[in-house]
Design a protein around this motif. Structure first.
Motif, PDB file in Angstrom:
ATOM      1  N   GLU A  19       0.830  -1.207   0.000  1.00 46.93           N
ATOM      2  CA  GLU A  19       0.000   0.000   0.000  1.00 46.93           C
ATOM      3  C   GLU A  19       0.868   1.263   0.000  1.00 46.93           C
ATOM      4  N   ILE A  20       1.869   1.288   0.856  1.00 48.56           N
ATOM      5  CA  ILE A  20       2.731   2.468   0.938  1.00 48.56           C
ATOM      6  C   ILE A  20       3.524   2.660  -0.353  1.00 48.56           C
ATOM      7  N   ASN A  21       3.899   1.575  -1.007  1.00 46.26           N
ATOM      8  CA  ASN A  21       4.604   1.691  -2.282  1.00 46.26           C
ATOM      9  C   ASN A  21       3.731   2.364  -3.337  1.00 46.26           C
ATOM     10  N   THR A  22       2.441   2.138  -3.272  1.00 45.90           N
ATOM     11  CA  THR A  22       1.521   2.812  -4.189  1.00 45.90           C
ATOM     12  C   THR A  22       1.479   4.307  -3.886  1.00 45.90           C
ATOM     13  N   TYR A  23       1.418   4.653  -2.622  1.00 48.69           N
ATOM     14  CA  TYR A  23       1.362   6.061  -2.228  1.00 48.69           C
ATOM     15  C   TYR A  23       2.649   6.811  -2.578  1.00 48.69           C
ATOM     16  N   ILE A  24       3.765   6.123  -2.526  1.00 46.20           N
ATOM     17  CA  ILE A  24       5.064   6.757  -2.755  1.00 46.20           C
ATOM     18  C   ILE A  24       5.150   7.350  -4.167  1.00 46.20           C
ATOM     19  N   GLU A  25       4.374   6.801  -5.084  1.00 43.71           N
ATOM     20  CA  GLU A  25       4.405   7.320  -6.451  1.00 43.71           C
ATOM     21  C   GLU A  25       3.980   8.788  -6.516  1.00 43.71           C
ATOM     22  N   TYR A  26       3.123   9.196  -5.596  1.00 40.84           N
ATOM     23  CA  TYR A  26       2.632  10.576  -5.549  1.00 40.84           C
ATOM     24  C   TYR A  26       2.693  11.109  -4.113  1.00 40.84           C
ATOM     25  N   PRO A  27       3.909  11.302  -3.595  1.00 40.88           N
ATOM     26  CA  PRO A  27       4.055  11.660  -2.177  1.00 40.88           C
ATOM     27  C   PRO A  27       3.405  12.988  -1.799  1.00 40.88           C
ATOM     28  N   GLU A  28       3.345  13.933  -2.719  1.00 42.00           N
ATOM     29  CA  GLU A  28       2.740  15.224  -2.397  1.00 42.00           C
ATOM     30  C   GLU A  28       1.226  15.107  -2.224  1.00 42.00           C
ATOM     31  N   ILE A  29       0.621  14.145  -2.885  1.00 45.63           N
ATOM     32  CA  ILE A  29      -0.834  13.948  -2.768  1.00 45.63           C
ATOM     33  C   ILE A  29      -1.176  13.085  -1.556  1.00 45.63           C
ATOM     34  N   PHE A  30      -0.354  12.065  -1.306  1.00 47.45           N
ATOM     35  CA  PHE A  30      -0.668  11.065  -0.284  1.00 47.45           C
ATOM     36  C   PHE A  30       0.203  11.179   0.964  1.00 47.45           C
ATOM     37  N   LYS A  31       0.590  12.384   1.317  1.00 44.51           N
ATOM     38  CA  LYS A  31       1.482  12.571   2.471  1.00 44.51           C
ATOM     39  C   LYS A  31       0.883  11.982   3.752  1.00 44.51           C
ATOM     40  N   GLU A  32      -0.374  12.284   4.035  1.00 44.50           N
ATOM     41  CA  GLU A  32      -1.018  11.768   5.258  1.00 44.50           C
ATOM     42  C   GLU A  32      -1.129  10.249   5.237  1.00 44.50           C
ATOM     43  N   GLU A  33      -1.465   9.698   4.096  1.00 48.45           N
ATOM     44  CA  GLU A  33      -1.598   8.247   3.984  1.00 48.45           C
ATOM     45  C   GLU A  33      -0.249   7.558   4.190  1.00 48.45           C
ATOM     46  N   ILE A  34       0.801   8.167   3.674  1.00 46.17           N
ATOM     47  CA  ILE A  34       2.143   7.598   3.854  1.00 46.17           C
ATOM     48  C   ILE A  34       2.510   7.581   5.336  1.00 46.17           C
ATOM     49  N   VAL A  35       2.257   8.679   6.021  1.00 44.18           N
ATOM     50  CA  VAL A  35       2.574   8.765   7.452  1.00 44.18           C
ATOM     51  C   VAL A  35       1.727   7.765   8.243  1.00 44.18           C
ATOM     52  N   ASP A  36       0.425   7.709   7.972  1.00 43.59           N
ATOM     53  CA  ASP A  36      -0.459   6.787   8.693  1.00 43.59           C
ATOM     54  C   ASP A  36      -0.051   5.331   8.469  1.00 43.59           C
ATOM     55  N   THR A  37       0.207   4.990   7.218  1.00 43.52           N
ATOM     56  CA  THR A  37       0.587   3.617   6.900  1.00 43.52           C
ATOM     57  C   THR A  37       1.927   3.266   7.512  1.00 43.52           C
ATOM     58  N   SER A  38       2.852   4.196   7.484  1.00 43.11           N
ATOM     59  CA  SER A  38       4.159   3.976   8.097  1.00 43.11           C
ATOM     60  C   SER A  38       4.026   3.725   9.592  1.00 43.11           C
ATOM     61  N   ASN A  39       3.169   4.489  10.249  1.00 44.29           N
ATOM     62  CA  ASN A  39       2.940   4.292  11.688  1.00 44.29           C
ATOM     63  C   ASN A  39       2.333   2.921  11.964  1.00 44.29           C
TER      64      ASN A  39
END
Length: 54
Positions: A19-39
């Motif tokens: 899931e996080i690898n998908t978000y990484i493609e567009y980090p400026e759009i999915f910043k919150e999702e990246i942080v939440d998933t990482s946590n």
């Protein structure tokens, strides 16, 4: 029982990594999702490590 739980945690961690690898493609759009998933991954890794040490 612990082995089954460890395997379930491992699968959940892998799913979150995908899931996080998908978000990484567009980090400026999915910043919150990246942080939440990482946590979530951090929490699950800690649970995995605690169970594997017992």
């Amino acid at each position: 029982m612990a082995n089954g739980e460890l395997e379930a945690l491992k699968k959940e961690i892998e799913a979150l990594r995908d899931e996080i690898n998908t978000y990484i493609e567009y980090p400026e759009i999915f910043k919150e999702e990246i942080v939440d998933t990482s946590n979530k991954i951090d929490i699950l890794i800690n649970k995995y490590m605690n169970l594997s040490n017992k």
